[in-house]
Write an enzyme that holds these catalytic residues in place. Structure first.
Site, PDB file in Angstrom:
ATOM      1  N   LYS A 493       1.371  -1.366  -0.371  1.00 56.50           N
ATOM      2  CA  LYS A 493       0.395   0.215   0.244  1.00 56.50           C
ATOM      3  C   LYS A 493       1.013   1.131  -0.323  1.00 56.50           C
ATOM      4  O   LYS A 493       2.384   1.273   0.263  1.00 56.50           O
ATOM      5  CB  LYS A 493      -1.090  -0.319   0.761  1.00 56.50           C
ATOM      6  CG  LYS A 493       0.341   0.153   2.171  1.00 56.50           C
ATOM      7  CD  LYS A 493      -0.794   0.081   3.872  1.00 56.50           C
ATOM      8  CE  LYS A 493      -0.671   0.173   4.987  1.00 56.50           C
ATOM      9  NZ  LYS A 493      -1.557   0.196   6.411  1.00 56.50           N
ATOM     10  N   ARG A 591      -9.973   0.899  15.877  1.00 56.49           N
ATOM     11  CA  ARG A 591      -9.476   1.078  14.592  1.00 56.49           C
ATOM     12  C   ARG A 591     -10.684   1.020  13.794  1.00 56.49           C
ATOM     13  O   ARG A 591     -11.839   2.148  12.847  1.00 56.49           O
ATOM     14  CB  ARG A 591      -8.511   1.464  13.275  1.00 56.49           C
ATOM     15  CG  ARG A 591      -8.416   2.412  12.858  1.00 56.49           C
ATOM     16  CD  ARG A 591      -7.001   2.199  12.275  1.00 56.49           C
ATOM     17  NE  ARG A 591      -5.993   1.488  12.169  1.00 56.49           N
ATOM     18  CZ  ARG A 591      -4.997   1.225  11.506  1.00 56.49           C
ATOM     19  NH1 ARG A 591      -4.229   1.811  11.546  1.00 56.49           N
ATOM     20  NH2 ARG A 591      -4.446  -0.125  11.138  1.00 56.49           N
ATOM     21  N   TYR A 719      15.516  32.106   3.134  1.00 60.15           N
ATOM     22  CA  TYR A 719      14.350  31.983   3.572  1.00 60.15           C
ATOM     23  C   TYR A 719      13.827  32.511   5.188  1.00 60.15           C
ATOM     24  O   TYR A 719      14.899  32.030   5.387  1.00 60.15           O
ATOM     25  CB  TYR A 719      13.311  31.623   2.966  1.00 60.15           C
ATOM     26  CG  TYR A 719      12.860  31.625   2.335  1.00 60.15           C
ATOM     27  CD1 TYR A 719      11.996  32.445   1.006  1.00 60.15           C
ATOM     28  CD2 TYR A 719      12.524  30.239   1.385  1.00 60.15           C
ATOM     29  CE1 TYR A 719      12.303  33.118  -0.043  1.00 60.15           C
ATOM     30  CE2 TYR A 719      11.873  30.162   0.016  1.00 60.15           C
ATOM     31  CZ  TYR A 719      11.765  31.311  -0.989  1.00 60.15           C
ATOM     32  OH  TYR A 719      11.040  30.891  -1.812  1.00 60.15           O
ATOM     33  N   MET A 768      11.106  24.779  -1.393  1.00 55.95           N
ATOM     34  CA  MET A 768       9.744  23.719  -1.899  1.00 55.95           C
ATOM     35  C   MET A 768      11.078  22.900  -3.031  1.00 55.95           C
ATOM     36  O   MET A 768      10.589  21.423  -2.345  1.00 55.95           O
ATOM     37  CB  MET A 768       9.220  24.592  -3.077  1.00 55.95           C
ATOM     38  CG  MET A 768       7.918  24.234  -3.274  1.00 55.95           C
ATOM     39  SD  MET A 768       7.152  24.612  -4.428  1.00 55.95           S
ATOM     40  CE  MET A 768       5.646  25.446  -2.788  1.00 55.95           C
TER      41      MET A 768
END
Length: 823
Positions: A493, A591, A719, A768
């Site tokens: 998964k 769950r 930054y 980023m």
């Protein structure tokens, strides 16, 4: 060389059961999946803690294989093939290889050590190939099974062998020595690999030296420990004269003493003394490991009495060795298998098997192949054999490059030939590559890396490299912990925990796992569309996905009455019968799952229902990795036993039961039931530090240096000016950032990357698309490789620093980061 099957009865001390005693064997196989198996194949049915090839004998017989070495004959098949029955099939393979080796009498170089074996082997092949027809171990075939397979590839045209031998514990080398029987021994660098298999360093060296029991000459680097071990070794094996041929940077008593060493422009210049003369040598590398490996090669050339001019000319042409097959995304929905630096007959067979295991569903298979060197066969025989391999492997198109293969183009149906790589590249747009799995395999001189570059899908230079061999190793490690007949579900998964779902699923299908597990239906659909045939369980199915689950023959986990009724409604509308479902019980995770007070309604709903079949009953452990909560785990297991037994009894069913996850496999072996679910452990991560050392790293996130600059004291980086230089500082910019999955919390000198095997702290905020690191003390330049995570830092180290778990680190890597799979 063909061998009469019946003649092997005495060689293997086997019991003969069969009818065709005079069959000739020209191919040995241990892989039931290989398309190269045929009527003249002798199949050794290896059996171990992880796999038993006897299970595949019926399929092999149906596919035309008639000759087997087994430790038992499958029931009902005694009259359907020829069988050599032995006590141990792996030992029989080794005995056959030793027998086969003794049919040949040319010089053989044997290599062992902890590091550098494969590189030295490949370099010696390059250095000696102008003068010898060499047979060598393909790739890193140096194990108890790999060595026999390597030696069995010898043919009558070879006149020099180079084989490597690797061991992980005591009493292994004595078997490999009988198979390789080297005349020339090389001991490469001794490191920490497989330390756990030996009491100490001395025992490790002693075991490795057994390979040289009958060697007239042993080449090695002098040091105090190795010298001591060799002294005792020579005293113990005094049955014939022996020369110890040594080299050293520090010990002037060495036969070859390196007096000077100087690095310049990625090269190393050495001055060495040999037989009281001084010589200069340029080595085209400057890292210590490569220089040491090159010096080992130098001593072999000196032993073979090469003149200094030839030695210099050949060593200065040494090249980085690529020891892996890589799978890359290609243009126009193609997949590329990059094996662009080797072209010999034996490795072609290996590459074709890999091509078959990695082919895309619905894609044709193409091979781009250069002239083949060092086959040991005359060209007519060689290319007839290659053509047969291509046919056996059902290759749809072959593109030959080189004057020799082109001259035999008539042997290859559906082929196109080019005299050289440049002519192929000129026509590449007219060859219409589309929806193909393409094996690119060529000798180094053909520069097939240019072809790979043209056919490869263009992405940015940050890649996540996935080691498929490490996945196989980790899978087998956990499988070895299972009782006989316990099934294995493997979780793929979340894009294979960030590593790539389809490619890993293909490998697991190759390993014949029992189930794959995904979280949502779309993950399972992608695998089915990719050609995966294994049963796939969907752990978190949404009711809106039920029609698709049925359409694609996925198997849903059912965890509530509402979900069960919704699925039954659709199943009845489609007139299904015995559709497999998996019932989830909540034993304390709280769950998903049926609680004890809902079992009555579940039983009544399922009783006598022919639309679905309860394929398995499962639950999920909450704390299997935490010894403080093992009592709670035992409560969960007891409740699972109680509730699942009630379902089985009242519904009169016999489902698979499973509750163990990765940590559970290791910590609660008594609760394996019929199946376990392997997750994070497959990807090389354990919550137990002691177990972690037995797992191999799977994913290595790499990038490059985009730019290097030096800033003065007082200047800032990034930054917010969060990093201020206290002194003149050299900064490297790396093209990877939080959009690629690198947490911003990993910046500001919390985290680091590795450049030239040195730590470089991240300075300032992670951006980023890029991050900056301090490389003041690292000799690096633009274009140099950068390790973001892998061996150092590990995802475990990153997770601890960020107060999270390795799962989050791994699954956060963006899919814009290209995955490269290799073996």
């Amino acid at each position: 060389m063909s061998i009469n099957l019946k003649s092997l009865v005495s060689v293997l001390n086997a019991k003969w059961i069969g009818s065709d005693a005079d069959v000739l064997i020209d191919h040995i196989s241990i892989d039931s999946r290989s398309l190269q198996n045929g009527s003249q194949t002798l199949f050794f049915a290896l059996a171990g803690v992880n796999n038993n090839a006897h299970l595949f004998i019926p399929d092999l017989i149906e596919n035309g294989v008639h000759n087997f070495v087994v430790h038992h004959i499958p029931e009902g098949y005694a009259d359907k093939a020829n069988f050599l029955v032995v006590e141990n099939t792996r030992q029989a393979l080794q005995e056959f290889a030793a027998y086969y080796r003794n049919l040949f009498h040319f010089p053989v170089i044997g290599l062992t050590g902890s590091n550098g074996k494969t590189i030295v082997k490949e370099w010696l092949n390059f250095l000696l190939s102008p003068d010898y027809n060499i047979i060598r171990s393909p790739k890193s075939y140096n194990s108890q099974v790999g060595v026999p397979l390597s030696v069995i590839a010898i043919n009558v045209k070879h006149n020099l062998g180079i084989f490597e031998a690797g061991i992980s514990t005591v009493n292994e080398m004595v078997k490999l020595e009988k198979i390789i029987k080297p005349n020339i021994g090389i001991l490469t660098s001794i490191g920490s690999a497989h330390d756990e298999g030996f009491l100490n360093l001395v025992q490790k060296i002693d075991e490795k030296l057994i390979l040289f029991k009958d060697c007239p000459i042993i080449i090695y680097q002098k040091n105090e420990v190795v010298d001591s071990c060799l002294s005792q070794f020579v005293a113990e094996y005094m049955h014939h004269p022996r020369k110890l041929f040594s080299w050293s940077f520090t010990d002037k008593k060495a036969d070859v003493f390196i007096e000077k060493r100087e690095h310049k422009n990625d090269h190393t210049f050495i001055q060495y003394r040999y037989k009281n003369e001084k010589f200069n040598l340029e080595i085209p590398f400057n890292d210590s490991a490569s220089v040491e490996n090159a010096i080992s090669c130098l001593l072999v050339l000196l032993h073979f009495d090469y003149d200094q001019e030839t030695i210099q000319n050949r060593i200065e042409m040494l090249y980085p060795v690529r020891m892996r097959l890589e799978v890359k995304n290609g243009i126009n929905n193609c997949s590329i298998i990059d094996d662009s630096y080797s072209s010999d007959f034996q490795s072609l067979k290996i590459a074709l098997d890999f091509l078959e295991s990695q082919k895309k569903k619905g894609a044709s298979k193409t091979v781009i192949l250069s002239d083949i060197f060092q086959s040991g066969f005359a060209n007519e025989e060689l290319y007839s054999k290659v053509a047969q391999l291509i046919s056996d492997n059902k290759i749809n198109r072959i593109i030959g490059i080189g004057s020799t293969i082109s001259s035999f183009g008539a042997k290859f149906p559906n082929s196109v030939m080019f005299p050289n790589t440049a002519d192929f590249i000129a026509e590449i747009d007219n060859l219409n590559f589309n929806n193909e799995t393409i094996l690119i395999k060529g000798a180094r001189s053909f520069k097939f890396e240019e072809i790979v570059s043209l056919l490869e899908e263009k992405t940015h230079e940050t890649v996540l490299e996935i080691n498929l061999d490490a996945i196989s190793h980790n899978f087998n490690y956990f499988k070895s912990k299972l009782a006989a007949n316990v099934k294995m579900m493997v979780m793929v998964k979340a894009f294979g925990y960030g590593n790539g779902g389809l490619e890993i699923a293909k490998l697991l299908e190759h390993h014949k796992v029992d189930y794959l597990g995904v979280a949502f239906a779309d993950e399972g659909i992608a695998l089915k569309n990719g050609g995966i045939k294994l049963p796939i369980m969907v752990l978190n199915p949404e009711s809106t996905s039920f029609p698709s689950i049925i359409q694609y023959q996925l198997e849903p986990e059912i965890y509530s009455i509402k979900g069960l009724n919704a699925f039954l409604k659709i199943a009845r509308e489609k007139k299904l019968k015995d559709f497999p479902i998996h019932i989830k019980i909540d034993t304390g995770m709280h769950r998903l799952g049926f609680e004890e007070n809902t079992l009555e309604e579940l039983i009544e709903t399922l009783r006598g229902n022919a639309t679905v079949r309860v394929q398995s009953i499962l639950s999920h452990l909450a704390t299997s990795d935490d010894p403080k909560h093992y009592d709670f785990v035992n409560q969960q297991i007891a409740l699972f036993e109680k509730l699942s037994s009630r379902l089985i009894s009242e519904l009169n069913i016999n489902p698979i039961r499973h509750i163990l996850n990765t940590s559970g496999i290791s910590n609660f072996p008594n609760a394996q039931y019929n199946m376990v679910r392997l997750g994070i452990g497959l990807y090389g991560v354990s919550n137990d530090p002691l177990e972690q050392k037995y797992l191999e790293n799977v994913g290595t996130l790499k990038s490059i240096i985009s730019q290097v600059r030096t800033i003065p004291a007082g200047d800032s980086v990034g930054y917010g000016r969060r990093f201020m230089a206290e002194k003149e500082t050299k900064i490297a910019t790396i093209p990877i950032g939080y959009a690629d999955g690198i947490a911003r919390l990993w910046g500001n000198e919390v985290g680091f990357v590795t450049i030239k095997n040195q730590k470089a702290k991240i300075v300032g905020s992670v951006c980023m698309d890029m991050l900056m690191v301090n490389v003041t003390d690292i000799d690096c330049k633009e274009g140099d490789s950068v390790i973001i995570f892998g061996e150092s830092p590990t995802v475990i180290e990153m997770a601890e620093a960020l107060k999270t778990i390795p799962y989050e680190i791994m699954t956060s890597i963006s899919q814009r980061v290209k995955r490269v799979f290799f073996r």
